[in-house]
Enzyme design. Structure first.
Site, mmCIF file in Angstrom:
data_model
loop_
_atom_site.group_PDB
_atom_site.id
_atom_site.type_symbol
_atom_site.label_atom_id
_atom_site.label_comp_id
_atom_site.label_asym_id
_atom_site.label_seq_id
_atom_site.Cartn_x
_atom_site.Cartn_y
_atom_site.Cartn_z
ATOM 1 C CB CYS A 119 -4.222 8.988 0.836
ATOM 2 S SG CYS A 119 -5.484 8.220 1.918
ATOM 3 C CE LYS A 166 -3.187 2.982 0.503
ATOM 4 N NZ LYS A 166 -3.975 3.345 -0.514
#
Ligand SMILES: NC(=O)C1=CN([C@@H]2O[C@H](COP(=O)(O)OP(=O)(O)OC[C@H]3O[C@@H](n4cnc5c(N)ncnc54)[C@H](O)[C@@H]3O)[C@@H](O)[C@H]2O)C=CC1
Ligand SMILES: O=C(O)[C@H]1O[C@H](OP(=O)(O)OP(=O)(O)OC[C@H]2O[C@@H](n3ccc(=O)[nH]c3=O)[C@H](O)[C@@H]2O)[C@H](O)[C@@H](O)[C@@H]1O
Length: 441
Positions: A279, A223
């Site tokens: 993010c 990720k």
């Protein structure tokens, strides 16, 4: 399958509604009563294309929401989709996720005072939130297992959806990553069962979704590497774009050409004001911080941040070439960190507005959906209710988000005091009577 989703923000609400759409019985758990009420009323608590319809269709049926963790034991699998924001030093704040893990463990252990009504036989808790590779095993699993014991598996299934296209991304993923403890068949089976309807739907459309089965730390590293790579790609095209601009070369023409090389790829080559959002900035800062804690200096990632931090300043420097900013009325078009969302977290518009105010500009801002969220950052800023009214009487306009509606602007520029546009997202079509400057073209 009975699925619970703890945390109903951008990710949790999307996956809850999509899993209901795929045929699961889903209960969304959030500590925010307003969020719970919205979902139960059939309304989306966030702006995300395709979400309203799905929540309206499934609320009261396969989708319900509650503040009561006591529902968890009645489900087979629980996703944790809790925020993991940045601390000032770039590390992540996992306190809310740790609290949710504790409450999940307590509920699964069946303690009535914690909302649990029964002890579960077996359960799988899946961490959807983005956390550093060691966090699940070191900080989350112990909090869950301290109460619920080894009857509960803890796994990782990082999410790659983008805001603005979260529903479509979730339902058509490029890959699924399942991180489980070695030999934990219970977790792996539950993840496969949960995603089976999605995989079948994709297969029916002729698409195979690759599934990466790995351990929990590697799943989370995938990720971070994914987001860091994409953020660095944008920073690299911005760095090259700044060079192109010094030659008077159009970076978009260059990007189109290099994107034809399969090894580079055409996506994420839109140069301009840089990356914002909840993010990329958080995740790149977190991995840089973690690397330093381990004694490694991640030079490329730091350079990606440096380039990104500097793009808003470059926009303001360009503006200063065209107008005397002190006292000028400047329209800022776009407050969301990208189009299709009302999210303003780390929006590039924020440093732009800060810089304008420091230089003494009279700022008027417009966004089709993100104004209310931006009021929390800039309560005293003047907000317009349309791009046309923001432009009216302005000495200059800065384009900070690539909303489609800005492409259609035309006669609206005639109402400006002086028709100066600095475009940070390559949205506006240059016209003869406009003083138009692009950030990297
Ligand atoms: N926003 C995005 O598009 C993506 C986010 N992620 C990751 O997913 C995680 C969640 O992100 P967002 O959805 O953006 O966060 P968010 O801030 O939008 O939502 C978090 C939700 O959790 C709730 N919450 C907090 N503490 C709770 C508790 N103890 N029990 C129940 N609910 C609680 C909050 O009320 C809020 O509704 C983060 O780790 C993020 O990095 C990953 C991929 C995409
Ligand atoms: O971890 C996350 O939360 C998500 O972060 C990003 O998704 P998101 O931040 O929602 O949106 P992006 O489309 O990636 O855009 C991020 C920022 O980069 C900017 N960007 C993107 C692409 C581009 O070519 N140029 C560019 O400047 C956008 O304007 C935006 O400010 C990733 O793309 C998702 O895969 C990931 O799941």
């Amino acid at each position: 399958m009975q699925v619970s989703v703890v945390g109903s923000g951008y990710v949790g609400t999307t996956i809850a509604a999509c899993l209901a759409d795929l045929g699961h019985d889903v209960v969304a758990v959030d500590i925010d009563q307003a969020v719970v009420d919205a979902i139960n009323a059939g309304d989306s608590p966030i702006h995300e294309p395709g979400l309203d319809e799905r929540i309206a269709e499934h609320a009261g049926g396969r989708l319900r929401a509650t503040t009561d963790y006591g529902v968890l034991p009645d489900t087979d699998l629980t996703f944790l989709a809790i925020q993991t924001p940045s601390n000032a030093d770039g590390s992540i704040d996992t306190s809310a996720l740790e609290a949710a893990s504790e409450m999940t463990g307590e509920a699964l252990a069946g303690r009535p005072e914690d909302g649990g009504s029964q002890v579960v036989d077996e359960h799988v808790v899946v961490v959807k939130s983005t956390v550093l590779p060691d966090v699940v095993d070191a900080r989350l699993a112990p909090r869950i297992k301290a109460h619920a014991g080894d009857r509960v598996s803890v796994a990782a299934n990082p999410e790659f959806q983008r805001e603005g296209s979260a529903v479509a991304d979730f339902l058509a993923p490029d890959k699924l990553v399942f991180g489980t403890a070695p030999g934990d068949e219970r977790a792996l089976d539950a993840l496969h069962e949960c995603y089976a309807p999605l995989l079948e739907a994709r297969a029916a459309d002729g698409h195979d979704v690759p599934i990466v089965e790995t351990d929990v730390p590697t799943a989370m590293m995938v990720k971070y590497a994914n987001n860091a790579f994409l953020a660095a790609k944008v920073s690299l095209i911005n760095d090259l774009g700044n060079v192109c601009k010094t030659y008077g070369i159009d970076t978009y023409e260059v990007a189109d050409a290099i994107g034809l090389d399969d090894r580079i790829g055409a996506k994420f080559l839109r140069s301009g004001l840089g990356w914002g959002g909840s993010c990329f900035p958080k995740d790149v800062a977190a991995i840089v911080h973690a690397a330093r804690e381990h004694g490694y200096e991640p030079r490329m990632l730091q350079a990606a941040i440096d380039v990104n931090d500097h793009q808003p300043e470059r926009m303001l420097e360009l503006l200063e070439k065209h107008v005397d900013v002190d006292g000028a009325r400047v329209a800022v078009l776009g407050l969301a960190f990208k189009p299709g969302t009302d999210d303003v977290r780390n929006s590039r518009a924020i440093p732009v507005i800060d810089g304008l105010q420091e230089r003494g500009a009279d700022v008027v801002a417009y966004d089709p959906v993100a104004t209310e969220n931006m009021r929390e950052h800039f309560p005293d800023l003047e907000y317009a209710d349309s791009a046309a009214s923001a432009l009216h009487g302005a000495d200059a306009a800065l384009v900070t988000t690539d909303w489609d509606e800005f492409q259609a602007l035309d006669d609206e520029f005639d109402a400006m005091h002086s028709k100066v546009i600095v475009d940070g997202r390559r949205v506006i079509e240059p016209q003869d009577d406009l003083t138009y400057d692009g950030l990297t073209w």
